[in-house]
Design a protein around this motif. Structure first.
Motif, PDB file in Angstrom:
ATOM      1  N   GLY A  28       7.673  16.504  33.235  1.00  0.00           N
ATOM      2  CA  GLY A  28       6.465  16.984  33.887  1.00  0.00           C
ATOM      3  C   GLY A  28       6.521  16.696  35.370  1.00  0.00           C
ATOM      4  O   GLY A  28       7.075  15.691  35.810  1.00  0.00           O
ATOM      5  N   MET A  29       5.939  17.601  36.168  1.00  0.00           N
ATOM      6  CA  MET A  29       5.929  17.424  37.615  1.00  0.00           C
ATOM      7  C   MET A  29       4.707  18.109  38.214  1.00  0.00           C
ATOM      8  O   MET A  29       4.133  19.011  37.604  1.00  0.00           O
ATOM      9  CB  MET A  29       7.189  18.012  38.242  1.00  0.00           C
ATOM     10  CG  MET A  29       7.406  19.482  37.921  1.00  0.00           C
ATOM     11  SD  MET A  29       8.750  20.255  38.799  1.00  0.00           S
ATOM     12  CE  MET A  29       7.968  20.575  40.356  1.00  0.00           C
ATOM     13  N   SER A  30       4.310  17.656  39.391  1.00  0.00           N
ATOM     14  CA  SER A  30       3.236  18.308  40.132  1.00  0.00           C
ATOM     15  C   SER A  30       3.845  19.459  40.921  1.00  0.00           C
ATOM     16  O   SER A  30       4.750  19.239  41.727  1.00  0.00           O
ATOM     17  CB  SER A  30       2.570  17.308  41.072  1.00  0.00           C
ATOM     18  OG  SER A  30       1.662  17.975  41.921  1.00  0.00           O
ATOM     19  N   PRO A  31       3.396  20.694  40.715  1.00  0.00           N
ATOM     20  CA  PRO A  31       4.031  21.824  41.391  1.00  0.00           C
ATOM     21  C   PRO A  31       3.830  21.843  42.903  1.00  0.00           C
ATOM     22  O   PRO A  31       4.620  22.444  43.618  1.00  0.00           O
ATOM     23  CB  PRO A  31       3.391  23.044  40.732  1.00  0.00           C
ATOM     24  CG  PRO A  31       2.125  22.568  40.136  1.00  0.00           C
ATOM     25  CD  PRO A  31       2.332  21.128  39.806  1.00  0.00           C
ATOM     26  N   ASP A  32       2.781  21.167  43.409  1.00  0.00           N
ATOM     27  CA  ASP A  32       2.560  21.213  44.858  1.00  0.00           C
ATOM     28  C   ASP A  32       3.248  20.085  45.614  1.00  0.00           C
ATOM     29  O   ASP A  32       3.579  20.232  46.787  1.00  0.00           O
ATOM     30  CB  ASP A  32       1.061  21.231  45.186  1.00  0.00           C
ATOM     31  CG  ASP A  32       0.308  20.058  44.596  1.00  0.00           C
ATOM     32  OD1 ASP A  32       0.840  19.410  43.681  1.00  0.00           O
ATOM     33  OD2 ASP A  32      -0.816  19.795  45.054  1.00  0.00           O
ATOM     34  N   THR A  33       3.511  18.945  44.928  1.00  0.00           N
ATOM     35  CA  THR A  33       4.163  17.829  45.626  1.00  0.00           C
ATOM     36  C   THR A  33       5.532  17.480  45.052  1.00  0.00           C
ATOM     37  O   THR A  33       6.322  16.808  45.702  1.00  0.00           O
ATOM     38  CB  THR A  33       3.297  16.566  45.557  1.00  0.00           C
ATOM     39  OG1 THR A  33       3.215  16.133  44.188  1.00  0.00           O
ATOM     40  CG2 THR A  33       1.905  16.822  46.112  1.00  0.00           C
ATOM     41  N   GLY A  34       5.797  17.908  43.834  1.00  0.00           N
ATOM     42  CA  GLY A  34       7.055  17.550  43.180  1.00  0.00           C
ATOM     43  C   GLY A  34       7.037  16.181  42.543  1.00  0.00           C
ATOM     44  O   GLY A  34       8.020  15.761  41.938  1.00  0.00           O
ATOM     45  N   ALA A  35       5.910  15.464  42.650  1.00  0.00           N
ATOM     46  CA  ALA A  35       5.811  14.128  42.053  1.00  0.00           C
ATOM     47  C   ALA A  35       5.848  14.222  40.533  1.00  0.00           C
ATOM     48  O   ALA A  35       5.318  15.166  39.937  1.00  0.00           O
ATOM     49  CB  ALA A  35       4.517  13.446  42.500  1.00  0.00           C
ATOM     50  N   ALA A  36       6.478  13.247  39.893  1.00  0.00           N
ATOM     51  CA  ALA A  36       6.577  13.223  38.439  1.00  0.00           C
ATOM     52  C   ALA A  36       5.201  13.001  37.822  1.00  0.00           C
ATOM     53  O   ALA A  36       4.433  12.158  38.271  1.00  0.00           O
ATOM     54  CB  ALA A  36       7.533  12.128  37.999  1.00  0.00           C
ATOM     55  N   SER A  37       4.887  13.776  36.775  1.00  0.00           N
ATOM     56  CA  SER A  37       3.640  13.578  36.039  1.00  0.00           C
ATOM     57  C   SER A  37       3.912  13.079  34.624  1.00  0.00           C
ATOM     58  O   SER A  37       3.004  12.988  33.812  1.00  0.00           O
ATOM     59  CB  SER A  37       2.831  14.875  36.000  1.00  0.00           C
ATOM     60  OG  SER A  37       3.561  15.897  35.343  1.00  0.00           O
ATOM     61  N   SER A  38       5.168  12.775  34.335  1.00  0.00           N
ATOM     62  CA  SER A  38       5.544  12.194  33.048  1.00  0.00           C
ATOM     63  C   SER A  38       6.784  11.339  33.280  1.00  0.00           C
ATOM     64  O   SER A  38       7.400  11.392  34.342  1.00  0.00           O
ATOM     65  CB  SER A  38       5.847  13.289  32.015  1.00  0.00           C
ATOM     66  OG  SER A  38       7.084  13.932  32.297  1.00  0.00           O
ATOM     67  N   THR A  39       7.140  10.558  32.271  1.00  0.00           N
ATOM     68  CA  THR A  39       8.407   9.840  32.354  1.00  0.00           C
ATOM     69  C   THR A  39       9.543  10.865  32.312  1.00  0.00           C
ATOM     70  O   THR A  39       9.339  12.014  31.926  1.00  0.00           O
ATOM     71  CB  THR A  39       8.559   8.853  31.188  1.00  0.00           C
ATOM     72  OG1 THR A  39       8.459   9.572  29.953  1.00  0.00           O
ATOM     73  CG2 THR A  39       7.478   7.770  31.241  1.00  0.00           C
TER      74      THR A  39
END
Length: 197
Positions: A24-35
């Motif tokens: 999982g990732m944030s589409p606007d920042t690329g930050a991980a939203s899951s392991t």
């Protein structure tokens, strides 16, 4: 909101091996939203016998009912269902999907291991899907300790107009995975959906 890889290898004789790895990732920042590989991550083997799956993946009971009449939008935006009781566990699962017994009918059952974790029992889920032209009917059931749910859904595609509905009965299901809620009782929920395209 996710990035992943998947592939299949033809083993001959109608047998295929496959894998899926998603994060999982944030589409606007690329930050991980899951392991890492914290979304769907599985290996599978399929053939005339059906499909055997092992790994981490969403309950097919959910896909057969709530997600189907939500037009496969995964409970986001205006198609979100905040009352759907999802009681299954997505990790360390083994599942079997049958080939179609009759045209349009498929079944899948899964078990998620407790793995010796204190207070964690095996969870079970089952799904049935039937599609015949514009009609789809789905049945889903899950059990995780005392929490359980069963739902049935139907959807009809009139062309530009799509109409769907769902009825779900759960016991200790809503927020049932939260240790603060150990006895929520029985509940019946109804849902309808309409799309014009």
């Amino acid at each position: 909101s996710r990035i992943g890889f998947k592939g299949t290898e033809d083993l001959g004789g109608g047998l295929k091996a496959g894998f899926v790895l998603e994060s999982g990732m944030s589409p606007d920042t690329g930050a991980a939203s899951s392991t890492f590989w914290g979304r769907q991550s599985e290996v599978n083997l399929s053939g005339a016998f059906g499909t055997l799956r092992m790994g981490n993946f969403t309950s097919e009971a959910y896909y057969a009912t709530s997600d189907y009449i939500g037009m496969h939008n995964h409970e986001t935006g205006t198609s979100s269902d905040a009352l759907y009781a999802y009681v299954g566990r997505n990790i360390n699962k083994v599942a079997y999907r049958t080939p179609e017994f009759v045209k349009g009918l498929s079944l899948e059952g899964a078990v998620s291991a407790g793995e010796g974790v204190a207070g964690r029992v095996r969870s079970y889920d089952f799904a049935a899907n039937y599609s015949a032209g514009p009609l789809h009917v789905g049945l889903g059931a899950e059990k995780n300790g005392n929490a359980k749910q069963v739902a049935i859904s139907g959807l009809y595609d009139f062309g530009s107009l799509i109409i769907g509905g769902l009825v779900q009965r759960d016991t200790d299901g809503w927020l049932g995975n939260n240790p603060l809620y150990t006895s929520l009782g029985n509940r019946t929920s109804f849902r309808g959906s309409v799309a014009y395209i």
